[in-house]
Design an enzyme around this catalytic site. Structure first.
Site, short mmCIF file in Angstrom:
data_model
loop_
_atom_site.label_atom_id
_atom_site.label_comp_id
_atom_site.label_asym_id
_atom_site.label_seq_id
_atom_site.Cartn_x
_atom_site.Cartn_y
_atom_site.Cartn_z
N HIS A 96 6.19 -6.56 -2.33
CA HIS A 96 6.66 -5.43 -2.34
C HIS A 96 8.66 -6.04 -3.22
CE1 HIS A 96 10.01 -2.94 -0.93
NE2 HIS A 96 8.82 -2.13 -1.06
N GLU A 168 5.45 0.75 -7.51
CA GLU A 168 6.86 0.95 -7.09
C GLU A 168 8.07 0.97 -7.65
OE1 GLU A 168 6.55 1.31 -2.45
OE2 GLU A 168 6.72 -0.97 -2.45
#
Ligand code: PGA
Length: 262
Positions: A96, A168
């Protein structure tokens, strides 16, 4: 069967009791849970076991936010894939942007984690994305290719079914995130698909690629209508169960209509 993937990572929010309450409320929202819809929740480590106990008979998938890169060893503070499996986890999120950019995780570390998760039969959600600076310098495709090639080094074709990618863009994530333009997202997803095909041949088309970063009730339907987007990975807008339930239902409806037409 073509599937739609929608999930959330609750980051360092929601303690054990809040996670359980959230999961129970979400299950009530998802009374109708078609087989082609995969919903996953990624809570904090300390909530995993309680979350698992709140999910009997549910089709909601439980994931972890991170993992160490060995099964055991002198790695203080790390959590082994075997320990995650003990809690009922079947999915692990790796790389992430907060781990890469705040906690300094490198592509090499990401790759070790990916390989370790796969050899222990955990599904992997690999997160990739460019920073605002890289976007401005028109390096998006190069950055995505680098993160995919390095992050998935050594992954074999037969492991492809265990992989998911979340695109992302770092500039789109969180409180200060900028709403993404559909055209830009579409172009990045096209690049990601091409890179995956160049790495895994035709099997690269099987890997679900999700979009994440400031997804909300207003843009979710538009995003899911874009080509090469197989699902959504949502932060803030998913942390209220009824809001998340509404997004899931509306996105599923759009996705189903598109798939019936095509
Ligand atoms: P956001 O977070 O939806 O709140 O922007 C996305 C993420 O961090 O995965």
């Amino acid at each position: 069967m073509k599937k739609l993937y929608i999930g959330t990572n609750t980051k360092m929010y929601k303690n054990r009791a809040e996670t359980v309450e959230y999961i129970c409320a979400l299950q009530a929202e998802l009374k109708l849970h078609p087989e082609e819809l995969e919903v996953f929740i990624i809570p904090s480590f300390t909530s995993l076991e309680s979350a698992q106990r709140a999910l009997p008979g549910s089709r909601i998938i439980l994931g972890a936010q991170n993992m160490g890169w060995e099964e055991s060893g002198p790695y203080t503070g790390e959590i082994s894939p075997l320990m995650l499996i003990e809690t009922g986890v079947t999915l692990v999120e790796i790389g992430h942007s907060e781990r890469r950019h705040i906690l300094g995780e490198t592509d090499e570390q990401v790759n070790r984690k990916v390989c370790c998760a796969l050899r222990n039969q955990l599904k992997v959600l690999l997160c990739i994305g460019e920073t605002a600076r890289e976007k401005q310098d028109k390096r998006t495709e190069e950055i995505l290719a680098g993160q995919l090639v390095k992050g998935l080094m050594g992954v074999k074709e037969e492991q492809v079914p265990e992989l998911m990618i979340a695109y992302e863009p770092v500039w789109a994530i969180g409180e200060n995130g900028v709403q993404p333009e559909y055209q830009y997202v579409e172009k990045s997803h096209g690049s990601i698909r091409n890179i995956l095909v160049s790495m895994f041949g035709g099997r690269g088309r099987e890997i679900p690629v999700l979009y994440g970063g400031s997804v909300n009730a207003d843009n979710a339907e538009g995003l899911i209508g874009l080509p090469e987007i197989d699902g959504l990975f949502i932060g803030r807008s998913a942390w209220d169960a009824s809001g998340f339930g509404r997004i899931i239902r509306s996105v599923y409806r759009c996705w189903k209509e598109d798939n019936t037409r095509n």
